[in-house]
Design an enzyme around this catalytic site. Sequence first.
Site, PDB file in Angstrom:
ATOM      1  N   ASP A  18      20.684  -5.201  81.771  1.00 50.18           N
ATOM      2  CA  ASP A  18      21.655  -6.082  82.431  1.00 50.18           C
ATOM      3  C   ASP A  18      21.306  -7.557  82.223  1.00 50.18           C
ATOM      4  O   ASP A  18      20.133  -7.902  82.083  1.00 50.18           O
ATOM      5  CB  ASP A  18      21.698  -5.746  83.931  1.00 50.18           C
ATOM      6  CG  ASP A  18      22.937  -6.303  84.601  1.00 50.18           C
ATOM      7  OD1 ASP A  18      23.909  -6.642  83.891  1.00 50.18           O
ATOM      8  OD2 ASP A  18      22.937  -6.409  85.843  1.00 50.18           O
ATOM      9  N   GLY A  19      22.337  -8.369  82.222  1.00 50.70           N
ATOM     10  CA  GLY A  19      22.124  -9.823  82.167  1.00 50.70           C
ATOM     11  C   GLY A  19      22.567 -10.482  80.872  1.00 50.70           C
ATOM     12  O   GLY A  19      22.356 -11.689  80.694  1.00 50.70           O
ATOM     13  N   GLY A  21      25.607 -11.218  79.807  1.00 47.79           N
ATOM     14  CA  GLY A  21      26.672 -12.199  80.041  1.00 47.79           C
ATOM     15  C   GLY A  21      26.098 -13.500  80.565  1.00 47.79           C
ATOM     16  O   GLY A  21      26.428 -14.590  80.076  1.00 47.79           O
ATOM     17  N   HIS A  35      25.787 -10.154  74.414  1.00 48.26           N
ATOM     18  CA  HIS A  35      25.719  -8.716  74.067  1.00 48.26           C
ATOM     19  C   HIS A  35      25.066  -8.527  72.695  1.00 48.26           C
ATOM     20  O   HIS A  35      24.308  -7.582  72.495  1.00 48.26           O
ATOM     21  CB  HIS A  35      27.117  -8.095  74.086  1.00 48.26           C
ATOM     22  CG  HIS A  35      27.730  -8.071  75.459  1.00 48.26           C
ATOM     23  ND1 HIS A  35      27.047  -7.637  76.570  1.00 48.26           N
ATOM     24  CD2 HIS A  35      28.960  -8.435  75.909  1.00 48.26           C
ATOM     25  CE1 HIS A  35      27.824  -7.742  77.639  1.00 48.26           C
ATOM     26  NE2 HIS A  35      28.994  -8.226  77.266  1.00 48.26           N
ATOM     27  N   SER A  63      29.131   1.313  81.064  1.00 45.62           N
ATOM     28  CA  SER A  63      29.375   2.214  82.195  1.00 45.62           C
ATOM     29  C   SER A  63      30.858   2.562  82.313  1.00 45.62           C
ATOM     30  O   SER A  63      31.720   1.863  81.753  1.00 45.62           O
ATOM     31  CB  SER A  63      28.894   1.572  83.499  1.00 45.62           C
ATOM     32  OG  SER A  63      29.830   0.601  83.949  1.00 45.62           O
ATOM     33  N   ASN A  66      32.700  -0.388  83.357  1.00 45.19           N
ATOM     34  CA  ASN A  66      32.782  -1.561  82.477  1.00 45.19           C
ATOM     35  C   ASN A  66      34.152  -1.720  81.803  1.00 45.19           C
ATOM     36  O   ASN A  66      34.461  -2.792  81.262  1.00 45.19           O
ATOM     37  CB  ASN A  66      31.664  -1.545  81.423  1.00 45.19           C
ATOM     38  CG  ASN A  66      30.291  -1.858  81.980  1.00 45.19           C
ATOM     39  OD1 ASN A  66      29.274  -1.369  81.493  1.00 45.19           O
ATOM     40  ND2 ASN A  66      30.223  -2.691  83.020  1.00 45.19           N
ATOM     41  N   GLU A 205      10.648   6.225  89.826  1.00 44.95           N
ATOM     42  CA  GLU A 205      10.173   4.938  90.318  1.00 44.95           C
ATOM     43  C   GLU A 205      11.137   3.886  89.775  1.00 44.95           C
ATOM     44  O   GLU A 205      11.689   4.052  88.683  1.00 44.95           O
ATOM     45  CB  GLU A 205       8.759   4.655  89.793  1.00 44.95           C
ATOM     46  CG  GLU A 205       7.727   5.691  90.191  1.00 44.95           C
ATOM     47  CD  GLU A 205       7.393   5.651  91.672  1.00 44.95           C
ATOM     48  OE1 GLU A 205       7.336   4.540  92.231  1.00 44.95           O
ATOM     49  OE2 GLU A 205       7.205   6.727  92.265  1.00 44.95           O
TER      50      GLU A 205
END
Length: 240
Positions: A18-19, A21, A35, A63, A66, A205
């Site tokens: 993630d991140g 954008g 991307h 996802s 998305n 975890e």
Amino acid sequence: MAQCSRRKTPRHVAIIMDGNGRWAQMRGHRRLVGHHAGAKRVKEILRTCPNLGIDYLTIFAFSTENWKRTQVEVAGLMTLFKRYIRYETQSLHDEGVRVRFIGDRVRLEPALVDLMDNLELLTAGNSGTYLTIALDYGGRDEVARAARRLAQDVARGQLDPRVVSDETLPKYLDTYFLPDPDLVIRTSGEARISNFLLWQSAYAEYEFIDTLWPDFTPAEFATVLNRFDNRKRRFGAVPV
Ligand code: IPE
Ligand code: IPE
Ligand code: MG
């Protein structure tokens, strides 16, 4: 009986990349630039897996939610996936990586699905890192599709509903070929799972780290894994 794991290195690591954008926007670029930068990171992280003792790497690429993004971003991502697979197929194979995709393929364009099928088929006999790419994947959607298939088997008389247990359902999940993830990493500072591997992560975890995915380096990956070594996994049992 449940046991405390003595094996320290996570065998299966799953990553919510993630991140992208925000990484692009911070630099005044369009989100798609992020991307592309993110896609470049995948190979670097993948290559470190054998040295780190990781047998399975699963990455969240797109996802089921998305699709709600702008048409421009979705189309750009689909083009990126096609390009990436086309460009990387041979080198992934040469490096002995075995690739599988999870998610529902019905909404993906046939040209992309063909490339995915081809990559899976070509690398099926490889024995290196098992790379699983979640594409149009959602945990709830996966469980619902599994329930549908299970119900079909019951309706056909192939499955006795009285024997359905928490060991039956995983056989119907997209991940039937995978062990559960030991560690789930999410980059970009968001502390949520966004519909990723809901069933499979029951005892995983979690590591939520602030770095944006295009900035995530093999060195930071190794640091995160070191932290995993210090965790005590109990799986509901009392350590002896
Ligand atoms: C993750 O990065 C990649 C995909 C979801 C396809 P984002 O596109 O979600 O980046 P941010 O979270 O907006 O920064
Ligand atoms: C999760 O990230 C999906 C992928 C990394 C592919 P999102 O950016 O879509 O998740 P939310 O919207 O922040 O929960
Ligand atoms: Mg995001």
